[in-house]
Motif scaffolding. Structure first.
Motif, PDB file in Angstrom:
ATOM      1  N   PRO A  35     -32.010 -14.267 -45.778  1.00  0.00           N
ATOM      2  CA  PRO A  35     -32.195 -15.495 -45.006  1.00  0.00           C
ATOM      3  C   PRO A  35     -31.479 -16.693 -45.619  1.00  0.00           C
ATOM      4  O   PRO A  35     -31.544 -16.918 -46.828  1.00  0.00           O
ATOM      5  N   VAL A  36     -30.810 -17.453 -44.756  1.00  0.00           N
ATOM      6  CA  VAL A  36     -30.095 -18.660 -45.150  1.00  0.00           C
ATOM      7  C   VAL A  36     -30.490 -19.772 -44.182  1.00  0.00           C
ATOM      8  O   VAL A  36     -30.438 -19.585 -42.974  1.00  0.00           O
ATOM      9  N   ARG A  37     -30.896 -20.899 -44.724  1.00  0.00           N
ATOM     10  CA  ARG A  37     -31.216 -22.064 -43.906  1.00  0.00           C
ATOM     11  C   ARG A  37     -30.104 -23.095 -44.090  1.00  0.00           C
ATOM     12  O   ARG A  37     -29.611 -23.289 -45.195  1.00  0.00           O
ATOM     13  N   PHE A  38     -29.701 -23.725 -42.997  1.00  0.00           N
ATOM     14  CA  PHE A  38     -28.711 -24.804 -43.097  1.00  0.00           C
ATOM     15  C   PHE A  38     -29.283 -26.035 -42.425  1.00  0.00           C
ATOM     16  O   PHE A  38     -30.269 -25.970 -41.695  1.00  0.00           O
ATOM     17  N   ASN A  39     -28.667 -27.195 -42.699  1.00  0.00           N
ATOM     18  CA  ASN A  39     -29.168 -28.444 -42.130  1.00  0.00           C
ATOM     19  C   ASN A  39     -28.011 -29.403 -41.892  1.00  0.00           C
ATOM     20  O   ASN A  39     -26.847 -29.013 -42.038  1.00  0.00           O
ATOM     21  N   ALA A  40     -28.310 -30.638 -41.552  1.00  0.00           N
ATOM     22  CA  ALA A  40     -27.271 -31.624 -41.237  1.00  0.00           C
ATOM     23  C   ALA A  40     -26.373 -31.920 -42.439  1.00  0.00           C
ATOM     24  O   ALA A  40     -25.231 -32.339 -42.271  1.00  0.00           O
ATOM     25  N   ALA A  41     -26.876 -31.685 -43.640  1.00  0.00           N
ATOM     26  CA  ALA A  41     -26.082 -31.943 -44.846  1.00  0.00           C
ATOM     27  C   ALA A  41     -25.184 -30.770 -45.233  1.00  0.00           C
ATOM     28  O   ALA A  41     -24.322 -30.912 -46.099  1.00  0.00           O
ATOM     29  N   THR A  42     -25.349 -29.610 -44.611  1.00  0.00           N
ATOM     30  CA  THR A  42     -24.519 -28.444 -44.926  1.00  0.00           C
ATOM     31  C   THR A  42     -23.090 -28.697 -44.475  1.00  0.00           C
ATOM     32  O   THR A  42     -22.853 -29.109 -43.337  1.00  0.00           O
ATOM     33  N   VAL A  43     -22.143 -28.458 -45.354  1.00  0.00           N
ATOM     34  CA  VAL A  43     -20.719 -28.646 -45.044  1.00  0.00           C
ATOM     35  C   VAL A  43     -20.138 -27.300 -44.612  1.00  0.00           C
ATOM     36  O   VAL A  43     -20.243 -26.320 -45.346  1.00  0.00           O
ATOM     37  N   PHE A  44     -19.534 -27.261 -43.428  1.00  0.00           N
ATOM     38  CA  PHE A  44     -18.838 -26.072 -42.928  1.00  0.00           C
ATOM     39  C   PHE A  44     -17.347 -26.312 -43.087  1.00  0.00           C
ATOM     40  O   PHE A  44     -16.854 -27.382 -42.708  1.00  0.00           O
ATOM     41  N   ASP A  45     -16.608 -25.336 -43.645  1.00  0.00           N
ATOM     42  CA  ASP A  45     -15.168 -25.525 -43.774  1.00  0.00           C
ATOM     43  C   ASP A  45     -14.524 -25.577 -42.387  1.00  0.00           C
ATOM     44  O   ASP A  45     -15.119 -25.169 -41.392  1.00  0.00           O
ATOM     45  N   ASP A  46     -13.303 -26.123 -42.319  1.00  0.00           N
ATOM     46  CA  ASP A  46     -12.633 -26.343 -41.036  1.00  0.00           C
ATOM     47  C   ASP A  46     -12.491 -25.063 -40.220  1.00  0.00           C
ATOM     48  O   ASP A  46     -12.704 -25.061 -39.015  1.00  0.00           O
ATOM     49  N   ARG A  47     -12.122 -23.979 -40.880  1.00  0.00           N
ATOM     50  CA  ARG A  47     -11.904 -22.710 -40.172  1.00  0.00           C
ATOM     51  C   ARG A  47     -13.188 -22.202 -39.516  1.00  0.00           C
ATOM     52  O   ARG A  47     -13.195 -21.804 -38.354  1.00  0.00           O
ATOM     53  N   LEU A  48     -14.289 -22.257 -40.251  1.00  0.00           N
ATOM     54  CA  LEU A  48     -15.563 -21.794 -39.720  1.00  0.00           C
ATOM     55  C   LEU A  48     -16.081 -22.746 -38.642  1.00  0.00           C
ATOM     56  O   LEU A  48     -16.576 -22.316 -37.600  1.00  0.00           O
ATOM     57  N   ARG A  49     -15.951 -24.039 -38.868  1.00  0.00           N
ATOM     58  CA  ARG A  49     -16.385 -25.035 -37.886  1.00  0.00           C
ATOM     59  C   ARG A  49     -15.632 -24.863 -36.570  1.00  0.00           C
ATOM     60  O   ARG A  49     -16.229 -24.905 -35.488  1.00  0.00           O
TER      61      ARG A  49
END
Length: 146
Positions: A35-49
């Motif tokens: 399990p992985v939780r993400f939130n508004a502060a999580t940075v997604f790299d450009d390719r994944l975003r």
């Protein structure tokens, strides 16, 4: 006072592997079944975003997750601070606290890992870093090294 200068800094991701489940409303997913939780502060790299923006899907995509383990719940989970595409990775990796050991199987979180191909077993409560063979995690991900 003594001072030092770092010659290099190495960042190591917490997890690398396929996204095995996504729950957008609750901002949770699973990588290697963990399990992985993400939130508004999580940075997604450009390719994944961009991939998320184009298709809204990352299921089965190989990603690398940086973050920390939150042990406050019944099942420990990662809190992602950064996520990036890791397409083409030849080795997956996982880390976490051992919850259970059963013969040659070791459970991190609620996912099993197969230690039959390596020597030794960790003990319950140990914090481990695993190199995992790409393939299927059903019923357990095969461990290459730890």
């Amino acid at each position: 006072m003594r001072r030092a200068t770092a010659q290099r800094i190495v960042l190591a991701g917490s997890l690398r592997g396929p996204v095995t489940d996504v729950q957008w409303p609750t901002k949770q997913l699973r990588v290697l079944g963990l399990p992985v939780r993400f939130n508004a502060a999580t940075v997604f790299d450009d390719r994944l975003r961009e991939q998320i923006r184009e298709s809204g899907r990352i299921l089965d995509q190989v990603v690398e997750v940086w973050g920390y383990v939150d042990r406050s719940g019944v099942v420990p989970q990662f809190v992602a601070t950064h996520m990036a595409s890791a397409a083409g990775a030849s080795t997956y990796k996982a880390r976490g606290f051992v919850r259970e050991v059963d013969d040659e199987l070791v459970r991190l979180g609620d996912q099993w890992f197969d230690f039959s191909g390596v020597s030794g077993l960790p003990a319950v409560g140990d914090f481990v870093w695993l190199r995992v063979q790409p393939g299927s995690g059903d019923p357990a991900w095969p461990v290459r090294a730890w």
